[in-house]
Design an enzyme around this catalytic site. Structure first.
Site, PDB file in Angstrom:
ATOM      1  N   LYS A  45       0.862  -1.184   0.000  1.00  0.00           N
ATOM      2  CA  LYS A  45       0.000   0.000   0.000  1.00  0.00           C
ATOM      3  C   LYS A  45       0.897   1.232   0.000  1.00  0.00           C
ATOM      4  CE  LYS A  45      -3.288   2.963   0.702  1.00  0.00           C
ATOM      5  NZ  LYS A  45      -4.227   3.312  -0.391  1.00  0.00           N
ATOM      6  N   CYS A 129      -2.365   9.768  -6.389  1.00  0.00           N
ATOM      7  CA  CYS A 129      -3.523   9.494  -5.524  1.00  0.00           C
ATOM      8  C   CYS A 129      -4.512  10.652  -5.682  1.00  0.00           C
ATOM      9  CB  CYS A 129      -3.122   9.357  -4.059  1.00  0.00           C
ATOM     10  SG  CYS A 129      -4.575   9.095  -3.005  1.00  0.00           S
TER      11      CYS A 129
END
Ligand SMILES: O=C1NC(=O)NC(C(=O)O)N1
Length: 310
Positions: A45, A129
């Site tokens: 992650k 992101c």
């Protein structure tokens, strides 16, 4: 049966399959499950300097044609993933560490720490992101991206890669490729991250379906495969010295085949992995082998990057 073997940065791999950063890879137990799966490589992650809870729930919704998410970079903080990287068995399969610092300084602190622990882990800098409120994606700010890459390349001094957002204009493909080609240490390019800030509406409820950002979130799954293939092929054409990792819309062996044909060397799986779990890699490997056999291909390098045009 066809041979799914491939190579990444001169390292042989059993197949081209791995997870997409963010999916089934936030906690050690999840990463262990990927290490034990048919995935040939794994990525963590995206991590930040300090641990984050991420955005308020509901922040992920599976959809008939994919998913929408606004997780907001929930992660255990970079030291957790450096520790995981310190204990990983690199002879078994490669480990990538995804880094998404919330500032240039945070990115440089994390990158320097990863450099100093001198591990075979591979660095994937997340420039894309779309879900941290108030934070623009570096991938869409070309000057900021160029500065970040210059600083990271200088600090890290080893091969690394970037996770790009999708682009939708040849001028942007050209500008971004020109920037990336200036960094010799930049060895791989992962296209694409989710298609940012989509809005899914529940007609019955007359409402958005995720809480953060008034329901705006990153789109994944079947919706994004054509855009993912275009970005893979655009950077494959423009960055001949870089290795392309494909990501976006992969749910079947045929989708893997299409990413490889478009020029990908490895292929990441996000939404479909989230929904199906790590067993998906065995299914994708089987389906890819069946498709290759049907077409008479024995090895991936017989068709990889050979997309025809009309
Ligand atoms: O880079 C990211 N892409 C996404 O689609 N979601 C996550 C997130 O929100 O953490 N991060």
């Amino acid at each position: 049966t066809p041979d799914l073997g491939t190579e990444f940065l001169e390292r042989p791999l059993a197949n081209p399959l791995m997870n997409a950063a963010g999916v089934w890879c936030t906690l050690a137990a999840q990463l262990d499950a990927l290490a034990d799966s048919e995935a040939a490589a794994i990525v963590t992650k995206s991590c930040t300097l300090v641990r984050r809870d991420g955005n308020p729930e509901p922040r992920y919704r599976a959809l008939p044609l994919g998913s929408i998410n606004s997780m907001g970079l929930p992660n255990e903080g970079y030291l957790y993933y450096l520790d995981y990287a310190a204990h990983h068995d690199y002879d078994h399969k490669p480990l990538f560490v995804s880094v998404s610092g919330l500032s240039l300084d945070d990115n440089l602190t994390i990158v320097a720490a990863l450099r100093d622990v001198v591990l075979p882990a591979l660095l994937e800098i997340n420039l894309s992101c779309p879900n941290v409120p108030g934070k623009a994606q570096p991938g869409y700010d070309f000057e900021a991206m160029d500065e970040l890459l210059a600083e990271v390349a200088t600090a890290y001094r080893r091969p690394f890669g970037v996770k790009l957002p999708p682009y939708f204009d040849f001028a942007h493909f050209d500008t971004v490729a020109q920037i990336l080609n200036r960094y010799e240490h930049l060895a791989f390019i992962t296209c694409i991250n989710s298609v940012g800030n989509a809005l899914i509406i529940d007609t019955g409820q007359e409402s958005a379906v995720i809480r953060p950002k008034d329901g705006f979130g990153g789109l994944g799954g079947d919706y994004v495969l054509p855009t993912a293939l275009a970005n893979v092929n655009a950077f494959h054409r423009r960055c001949p010295t870089k290795t392309i990792i494909g990501c976006g819309g992969v749910r079947t062996g045929e989708h893997v085949f299409q990413h490889l044909l478009a020029g990908a060397t490895l292929v990441q799986v996000g939404t479909a992995l989230y929904e199906e779990g790590p067993g998906i890699f065995q299914r994708l490997a089987r389906e890819l082998a069946e498709l290759m056999a049907h077409k008479g291909y024995r090895r991936i390098d017989e068709f990889r990057g050979r997309l025809k045009t009309l």
